[in-house]
Design a protein around this motif. Structure first.
Motif, PDB file in Angstrom:
ATOM      1  N   ALA A 287       0.843  -1.202   0.000  1.00  0.00           N
ATOM      2  CA  ALA A 287       0.000   0.000   0.000  1.00  0.00           C
ATOM      3  C   ALA A 287       0.873   1.245   0.000  1.00  0.00           C
ATOM      4  O   ALA A 287       0.949   1.959   0.998  1.00  0.00           O
ATOM      5  CB  ALA A 287      -0.933   0.003   1.208  1.00  0.00           C
ATOM      6  N   GLY A 288       1.553   1.512  -1.109  1.00  0.00           N
ATOM      7  CA  GLY A 288       2.342   2.738  -1.203  1.00  0.00           C
ATOM      8  C   GLY A 288       3.823   2.497  -1.222  1.00  0.00           C
ATOM      9  O   GLY A 288       4.403   1.999  -0.259  1.00  0.00           O
ATOM     10  N   THR A 289       4.463   2.869  -2.335  1.00  0.00           N
ATOM     11  CA  THR A 289       5.894   2.647  -2.541  1.00  0.00           C
ATOM     12  C   THR A 289       6.743   3.569  -1.668  1.00  0.00           C
ATOM     13  O   THR A 289       6.384   4.715  -1.416  1.00  0.00           O
ATOM     14  CB  THR A 289       6.238   2.885  -4.022  1.00  0.00           C
ATOM     15  OG1 THR A 289       5.478   1.995  -4.830  1.00  0.00           O
ATOM     16  CG2 THR A 289       7.717   2.673  -4.296  1.00  0.00           C
TER      17      THR A 289
ATOM     18  N   LEU B 288       1.930  -4.563   3.754  1.00  0.00           N
ATOM     19  CA  LEU B 288       1.756  -5.628   2.776  1.00  0.00           C
ATOM     20  C   LEU B 288       0.409  -6.305   2.963  1.00  0.00           C
ATOM     21  O   LEU B 288       0.005  -6.610   4.085  1.00  0.00           O
ATOM     22  CB  LEU B 288       2.866  -6.677   2.915  1.00  0.00           C
ATOM     23  CG  LEU B 288       4.310  -6.201   2.817  1.00  0.00           C
ATOM     24  CD1 LEU B 288       5.255  -7.396   2.910  1.00  0.00           C
ATOM     25  CD2 LEU B 288       4.549  -5.425   1.533  1.00  0.00           C
ATOM     26  N   GLY B 289      -0.276  -6.557   1.853  1.00  0.00           N
ATOM     27  CA  GLY B 289      -1.497  -7.354   1.859  1.00  0.00           C
ATOM     28  C   GLY B 289      -1.179  -8.747   1.367  1.00  0.00           C
ATOM     29  O   GLY B 289      -0.472  -8.909   0.362  1.00  0.00           O
TER      30      GLY B 289
ATOM     31  N   ILE C  16      -6.267   1.445   2.056  1.00  0.00           N
ATOM     32  CA  ILE C  16      -5.156   1.854   2.918  1.00  0.00           C
ATOM     33  C   ILE C  16      -4.253   2.869   2.228  1.00  0.00           C
ATOM     34  O   ILE C  16      -3.746   3.802   2.854  1.00  0.00           O
ATOM     35  CB  ILE C  16      -4.326   0.620   3.348  1.00  0.00           C
ATOM     36  CG1 ILE C  16      -5.199  -0.326   4.182  1.00  0.00           C
ATOM     37  CG2 ILE C  16      -3.086   1.025   4.133  1.00  0.00           C
ATOM     38  CD1 ILE C  16      -4.527  -1.637   4.531  1.00  0.00           C
ATOM     39  N   VAL C  17      -4.072   2.712   0.917  1.00  0.00           N
ATOM     40  CA  VAL C  17      -3.096   3.528   0.196  1.00  0.00           C
ATOM     41  C   VAL C  17      -3.407   5.018   0.268  1.00  0.00           C
ATOM     42  O   VAL C  17      -2.497   5.857   0.236  1.00  0.00           O
ATOM     43  CB  VAL C  17      -2.997   3.058  -1.273  1.00  0.00           C
ATOM     44  CG1 VAL C  17      -4.252   3.394  -2.048  1.00  0.00           C
ATOM     45  CG2 VAL C  17      -1.761   3.636  -1.955  1.00  0.00           C
ATOM     46  N   GLY C  18      -4.681   5.379   0.408  1.00  0.00           N
ATOM     47  CA  GLY C  18      -5.044   6.792   0.434  1.00  0.00           C
ATOM     48  C   GLY C  18      -5.064   7.429   1.805  1.00  0.00           C
ATOM     49  O   GLY C  18      -5.433   8.606   1.933  1.00  0.00           O
ATOM     50  N   LEU C  19      -4.625   6.707   2.836  1.00  0.00           N
ATOM     51  CA  LEU C  19      -4.642   7.260   4.190  1.00  0.00           C
ATOM     52  C   LEU C  19      -3.536   8.300   4.385  1.00  0.00           C
ATOM     53  O   LEU C  19      -2.506   8.272   3.701  1.00  0.00           O
ATOM     54  CB  LEU C  19      -4.462   6.131   5.209  1.00  0.00           C
ATOM     55  CG  LEU C  19      -5.553   5.059   5.243  1.00  0.00           C
ATOM     56  CD1 LEU C  19      -5.168   3.942   6.214  1.00  0.00           C
ATOM     57  CD2 LEU C  19      -6.902   5.663   5.630  1.00  0.00           C
TER      58      LEU C  19
END
Length: 299
Positions: A34-36, A47-48, A59-62
């Motif tokens: 969720a986000g590099t 990690l998912g 999660i990535v947009g938090l």
């Protein structure tokens, strides 16, 4: 059914390298993040695993928190320490008051042009690939929110290639997803007329998840696997549903007149066994599934 793993990424490796390590350690190919984080950056990588990869989009947009070091007096072509130096300026004259005044316009809702060496796609290609190929890259400004940009330490040293002074700032930044800390360093240096770049970056928080709870890359196999229900509930809030409601949601039916049971636009529907049924969203006065977990994975 998989789950979410928090990893403390070390410097010098890519996020993809960490995913590859996790695939070997956990014995599954179905892993995403969720986000590099850039290779030079350290800190929290989420990690998912298996079916929980479906939750990564939530999660990535938090919002995120970073600890960073900004060097004023030296500019680079990548806006960080991995790039080639493009300009140096003696920064000895900078005062704390001047730095604070220059930080103020970089907080709140701002328009930011991402760094040229970024993962943003331009015409189907990553910006960093275009830049490394010598092609000109023009990225559009985007609106981001920087809710905190605090200097926690300031020091002046003689460290530039020309012998001039540089000012290193240790900072803490709270920001919205999509904010480039390298761009903040670049823009702060430009505003002060001396140039600037990032020399260290560490991500310490993503939404409710903290790097203090993360495992090292060498301990991924032993790291606790957070269940989809626990993760989705902490990110979106929980909606407890009955067995009949869980069945209806899995079959694509709406929960009529149930919109007032959740405070926001979405929530995690949890069945009586404590398993994640899926993510529900408001549709008028009703609730409808926006994403369902496979039924066989929720038992």
């Amino acid at each position: 059914m998989g789950g979410i793993v928090l990893v403390d990424k070390p410097g010098g490796v890519t996020s993809h390298d960490v995913v590859a390590r996790a695939r070997r350690a956990l014995g599954t190919r179905k892993i995403g993040h969720a986000g590099t984080l850039d290779p030079m950056a350290t800190g929290l990588l989420i990690l998912g695993v298996d079916e929980a990869t479906r939750l990564l989009t939530y999660i990535v947009g938090l919002d995120k928190t970073y600890e960073a070091t900004i060097r004023l007096g030296v500019a680079t072509d990548s806006d960080d320490a991995d790039g080639a130096i493009t300009a140096t300026t003696d920064a000895a004259h900078l005062t704390s008051a001047a730095i604070a005044a220059a930080i103020t316009p970089l907080t709140g809702r701002i328009s930011q042009v991402p760094s040229t060496v970024s993962a943003i796609k331009v015409g189907g290609r990553r910006a960093y690939d275009l830049a490394r190929a010598g092609e000109e890259v023009e990225l559009k400004a985007r609106d981001v929110t920087v809710s905190r940009f605090d200097v926690v330490r300031e020091r002046t040293t003689t460290a530039s290639p020309t012998g001039g002074a540089v000012v290193d700032l240790d900072v803490v930044v709270d920001c919205s997803s999509g904010t480039y800390i390298r761009a903040l360093a670049r823009d702060l240096g430009a505003s002060l007329g001396v140039g600037g770049h990032l020399t260290a970056l560490r991500r310490t928080r993503i939404g409710p998840f903290d790097v203090a709870d993360a495992a090292s890359v060498d301990a991924i196999a032993e790291a606790p696997l957070r269940t989809p229900a626990a993760v989705a509930g902490s990110v979106l809030g929980r909606l407890e549903v009955t067995a009949d409601e869980a069945r209806d949601l899995r079959h694509g039916k709406r929960l009529a007149g149930a919109a007032d049971r959740i405070p926001g636009g979405t929530a995690a529907a949890i069945d009586p066994h404590g398993a994640l049924v899926g993510i529900v969203e408001r549709r008028g006065a009703d609730l409808k599934s926006a994403m369902n977990m496979p039924e066989e994975q929720t038992r």
